[in-house]
Write an enzyme that holds these catalytic residues in place. Structure first.
Site, PDB file in Angstrom:
ATOM      1  N   HIS A 268      16.434   9.418   6.607  1.00 10.56           N
ATOM      2  CA  HIS A 268      14.999   9.442   6.335  1.00 10.56           C
ATOM      3  C   HIS A 268      14.314   8.332   7.136  1.00 10.56           C
ATOM      4  CE1 HIS A 268      11.196   9.151   4.206  1.00 10.56           C
ATOM      5  NE2 HIS A 268      11.452  10.340   3.694  1.00 10.56           N
ATOM      6  N   ARG A 310      11.832  13.454   7.607  1.00  4.93           N
ATOM      7  CA  ARG A 310      13.198  13.976   7.699  1.00  4.93           C
ATOM      8  C   ARG A 310      13.165  15.411   8.213  1.00  4.93           C
ATOM      9  NH1 ARG A 310      14.475  14.991   1.324  1.00  4.93           N
ATOM     10  NH2 ARG A 310      12.384  14.517   0.579  1.00  4.93           N
ATOM     11  N   LYS A 313      10.858  18.771   7.272  1.00  3.21           N
ATOM     12  CA  LYS A 313       9.767  18.451   6.352  1.00  3.21           C
ATOM     13  C   LYS A 313       8.459  18.356   7.146  1.00  3.21           C
ATOM     14  CE  LYS A 313      10.136  17.489   2.606  1.00  3.21           C
ATOM     15  NZ  LYS A 313      10.452  17.345   1.211  1.00  3.21           N
ATOM     16  N   ASP A 316       3.568  13.501   8.401  1.00  2.49           N
ATOM     17  CA  ASP A 316       2.788  12.691   7.455  1.00  2.49           C
ATOM     18  C   ASP A 316       2.401  11.401   8.174  1.00  2.49           C
ATOM     19  OD1 ASP A 316       2.205  10.692   5.541  1.00  2.49           O
ATOM     20  OD2 ASP A 316       3.681  11.398   4.093  1.00  2.49           O
ATOM     21  N   CYS A 318       2.002   8.363   7.343  1.00  2.00           N
ATOM     22  CA  CYS A 318       2.684   7.082   7.105  1.00  2.00           C
ATOM     23  C   CYS A 318       3.924   6.935   7.985  1.00  2.00           C
ATOM     24  CB  CYS A 318       3.031   6.883   5.631  1.00  2.00           C
ATOM     25  SG  CYS A 318       4.272   8.006   4.976  1.00  2.00           S
ATOM     26  N   TYR A 319       4.505   8.057   8.418  1.00  2.00           N
ATOM     27  CA  TYR A 319       5.686   7.953   9.291  1.00  2.00           C
ATOM     28  C   TYR A 319       5.311   7.526  10.712  1.00  2.00           C
ATOM     29  CZ  TYR A 319       7.861  10.286   5.381  1.00  2.00           C
ATOM     30  OH  TYR A 319       8.289  10.582   4.122  1.00  2.00           O
ATOM     31  N   ASP A 413      -2.271  11.032   4.563  1.00  6.97           N
ATOM     32  CA  ASP A 413      -1.034  11.704   4.972  1.00  6.97           C
ATOM     33  C   ASP A 413      -1.368  12.794   6.013  1.00  6.97           C
ATOM     34  OD1 ASP A 413       0.812  13.856   4.886  1.00  6.97           O
ATOM     35  OD2 ASP A 413       1.290  13.610   2.784  1.00  6.97           O
ATOM     36  N   ASP A 420      -5.630   7.046   0.782  1.00 10.28           N
ATOM     37  CA  ASP A 420      -5.140   6.052  -0.176  1.00 10.28           C
ATOM     38  C   ASP A 420      -4.778   4.789   0.593  1.00 10.28           C
ATOM     39  OD1 ASP A 420      -2.181   6.015   0.471  1.00 10.28           O
ATOM     40  OD2 ASP A 420      -2.406   8.147  -0.015  1.00 10.28           O
ATOM     41  N   HIS A 423      -1.368   4.890   2.717  1.00  6.30           N
ATOM     42  CA  HIS A 423      -1.477   5.594   4.001  1.00  6.30           C
ATOM     43  C   HIS A 423      -2.428   4.873   4.955  1.00  6.30           C
ATOM     44  CE1 HIS A 423       0.620   8.816   1.824  1.00  6.30           C
ATOM     45  NE2 HIS A 423       1.130   9.048   3.027  1.00  6.30           N
TER      46      HIS A 423
HETATM   47  C1  LIG Z   1       9.773  -1.660   2.803  1.00  4.42           C
HETATM   48  C2  LIG Z   1       9.957  -0.476   1.978  1.00  4.42           C
HETATM   49  C3  LIG Z   1       9.908  -0.616   0.522  1.00  4.42           C
HETATM   50  C4  LIG Z   1      10.184   0.696   2.588  1.00  4.42           C
HETATM   51  C5  LIG Z   1      10.241   2.011   1.984  1.00  4.42           C
HETATM   52  C6  LIG Z   1      10.634   2.994   3.023  1.00  4.42           C
HETATM   53  C7  LIG Z   1      10.325   4.418   2.665  1.00  4.42           C
HETATM   54  C8  LIG Z   1       8.957   4.952   2.959  1.00  4.42           C
HETATM   55  C9  LIG Z   1      11.256   5.184   2.169  1.00  4.42           C
HETATM   56  C10 LIG Z   1      11.003   6.600   1.901  1.00  4.42           C
HETATM   57  C11 LIG Z   1      11.564   7.034   0.612  1.00  4.42           C
HETATM   58  C12 LIG Z   1      11.659   8.554   0.505  1.00  4.42           C
HETATM   59  C13 LIG Z   1      12.986   9.160   0.412  1.00  4.42           C
HETATM   60  C14 LIG Z   1      10.586   9.280   0.517  1.00  4.42           C
HETATM   61  C15 LIG Z   1      10.646  10.760   0.447  1.00  4.42           C
HETATM   62  O1  LIG Z   1       9.507  11.147  -0.086  1.00  4.42           O
HETATM   63  P1  LIG Z   1       9.045  12.666  -0.025  1.00  4.42           P
HETATM   64  O2  LIG Z   1      10.155  13.605  -0.346  1.00  4.42           O
HETATM   65  O3  LIG Z   1       7.827  12.741  -0.887  1.00  4.42           O
HETATM   66  O4  LIG Z   1       8.544  12.776   1.447  1.00  4.42           O
HETATM   67  P2  LIG Z   1       9.070  13.653   2.698  1.00  4.42           P
HETATM   68  O5  LIG Z   1       8.875  15.062   2.350  1.00  4.42           O
HETATM   69  O6  LIG Z   1       8.171  13.206   3.800  1.00  4.42           O
HETATM   70  O7  LIG Z   1      10.510  13.270   2.944  1.00  4.42           O
HETATM   71 ZN   LIG Z   2       3.183   9.475   3.518  1.00  2.00          ZN
END
Ligand SMILES: CC(C)=CCC/C(C)=C/CC/C(C)=C/COP(=O)(O)OP(=O)(O)O
Ligand SMILES: [Zn+2]
Length: 486
Positions: A268, A310, A313, A316, A318-319, A413, A420, A423
């Site tokens: 991820h 990942r 998916k 977004d 934030c990535y 996002d 928010d 983001h």
């Molecule tokens: C410094 C610090 C605390 C860092 C955190 C890093 C971070 C953002 C980790 C992601 C965690 C995670 C598995 C999200 C999946 O969310 P989802 O399933 O809602 O999103 P997706 O569909 O985009 O994978």
């Molecule tokens: Zn996000």
């Protein structure tokens, strides 16, 4: 290669910004498709009296502009089922609106901070860092309230909780420390009780070497990164804290190439950034298979121009930071990449072995010498990029500016989602990373062709290993080193 000094680039940006404030205001969201007189997407700027200003305000070439417009039309037709009047879509960062959104958010939180929420240090970080990226200073009262509130979140025995009296936690400790470093005043920096924080982090260390988020909490790569980042930033990282972390993170790299939260889980972007940044801070990055990590991250940038977190998916905003910063970090690691590729070819032709976990020069965890860990973060940012962007930096800026911005302020996002503070922080951080990703030196500034939109879009550069504004990092680095000398 043409090199622009930071100071002269900032001067150009400021001039561009004051011109754009005088002439261009964001259209109301509803008028985006109907505005008949959009500003040009590139070319010379028009001042109020119609004269053409001598400095180029917009930075895409005509060819780039056509490509951008074609992509915008495509994205809009996918998202909204119809092509927009792309000429009316402006590639401008709505700076004033974002400043207002973030400042209002902070003012709502301070001075009482009376919300039952375990995320309050995070809210402080997202807004304070977002404003710092926009080069906006906080007023003294607000700064004072935040420093005071975070002091009250600090546990008597070390570490920061989500609010006063809450259990200390590594993630909120990271958020609190990054906020205080960003505020940067003497009172902010000296409010951090480093000795206690160090003891708290040692308590969070598992026998595997990895960290758990809080007492009795989960062990994962996030916990490892937040502990290592905080310890490195505060100059308290030592062999005891470092021991075994790198080996744990290396076990989290998956067959895809990215890094998962824990061994045998799914790769991820969030954990990939955390794992890679922690490995660099530990000087153990050679324990990762970098070519496969780079391949995985690069392919996470989608046709929409943003990054997904990942495989399979949705993209977004934030990535833009988690993935964008991860791949930007690797641009300084090409020597290791070359070495790993050479080893990989020679071992494939002889024994068929792959590289995973077989090479490392920085076995910090196995040394008991006095390694100057904080210096790894300091030296890393001074190193040149050894290669240009390994992702489409202009496309990423396009996603952030066109799809993630909310014209009333704040970022999101994707279209259809609300803005928010999380983001807003990570889209702006990702925008900064992509604006500076084509620079060779860390002290020079982007050339116009590396930026999308007017030069006034330029954000402050960050230290990508910690995600704090670079100037703030430099001041904190000096402050804590000097404190340790007396
Ligand atoms: C410094 C610090 C605390 C860092 C955190 C890093 C971070 C953002 C980790 C992601 C965690 C995670 C598995 C999200 C999946 O969310 P989802 O399933 O809602 O999103 P997706 O569909 O985009 O994978
Ligand atoms: Zn996000």
């Amino acid at each position: 290669m043409v090199r622009v000094s930071l100071r002269s680039a900032r001067r150009h940006r400021d001039r561009a910004r004051s011109r754009s404030q005088a002439t261009a205001r964001p259209p109301p969201a509803a008028s985006m498709e109907s505005s008949s007189q959009p500003p040009p997407l590139s070319g010379a700027d028009q001042s109020e009296d119609g004269a053409t200003a001598e400095l180029p305000r917009l930075t895409v070439t005509q060819v780039e502009q056509m490509k951008v417009e074609a992509r915008v039309a495509e994205i809009y037709s996918v998202l909204f089922g119809a092509a927009p009047n792309t000429k009316s879509v402006m590639l401008e960062l709505w700076r004033d609106q974002h400043v207002e959104y973030l400042t209002k958010g902070l003012r709502r939180l301070a001075p009482s901070f009376h919300v039952l929420d375990a995320n309050r240090p995070w809210l402080c970080y997202w807004m304070v860092h977002g404003l710092a990226l926009l080069e906006e200073t906080l007023d003294d009262d607000l700064e004072h309230d935040i420093v005071d509130f975070l002091s009250r979140c600090q546990d008597r025995d070390g570490g920061y909780g989500g609010g006063p009296g809450q259990l200390p936690h590594l993630a909120t400790s990271y958020a609190a420390v990054n906020t205080l470093v960003t505020i940067g005043s003497e009172s902010a920096l000296s409010s951090i009780k480093r000795d206690n924080l160090y003891k708290f982090m040692l308590q969070m260390k598992d026998e595997s070497g990895a960290f758990r988020m809080h007492e009795g909490g989960e062990i994962d790569v996030r916990a490892c990164y937040t502990a290592i980042s905080v310890a490195s930033l505060l100059n308290i990282l030592d062999d005891k804290l470092a021991k075994g972390v790198g080996n744990y993170i290396a076990r989290c790299q998956t067959y895809e190439g990215g890094i998962a939260g824990e061994p045998f889980a799914e790769a991820h972007g969030g954990y990939t950034f955390c794992g890679l940044a922690a490995m660099i801070l530990l000087n153990e990055v050679e324990k990762l298979d970098l070519p496969s990590l780079i391949g995985w991250v690069a392919f996470r940038q989608g046709v929409e121009c943003g990054f997904q977190g990942r495989t399979n998916k949705l993209v977004d905003g934030c990535y833009s930071f988690w993935q964008g910063a991860a791949i930007a970090l690797t641009q300084k690691l090409m020597t290791v990449v070359d070495k790993q590729l050479k080893q990989s070819y020679s071992s494939k032709s002889s024994s068929g072995d792959n590289l995973c976990g077989t090479s490392s020069s920085g076995y910090a965890s196995e040394k008991s010498t006095n390694v100057d860990y904080a210096k790894f973060g300091f030296d890393f940012i001074k190193q040149s990029n050894q290669i240009g962007p390994l992702f489409h930096n202009i496309a990423l800026q396009q996603y952030i500016l066109l799809c993630a911005q909310v014209l009333e302020g704040g970022l999101r996002d994707k279209p259809g989602k609300n803005r928010d503070h999380y983001h807003s922080c990570y889209c702006l951080s990702g925008l900064s990373v992509s604006q500076y990703s084509a620079m060779t030196d860390s002290d020079s500034c982007p050339l116009p062709q590396h930026m999308l939109g007017p030069y006034s879009n330029l954000l402050e550069p960050i230290h990508p290993l910690y995600n704090v504004v670079l100037d703030k990092y430099d001041d904190a680095y000096e402050f804590f080193r000097e404190s340790d000398q007396v």
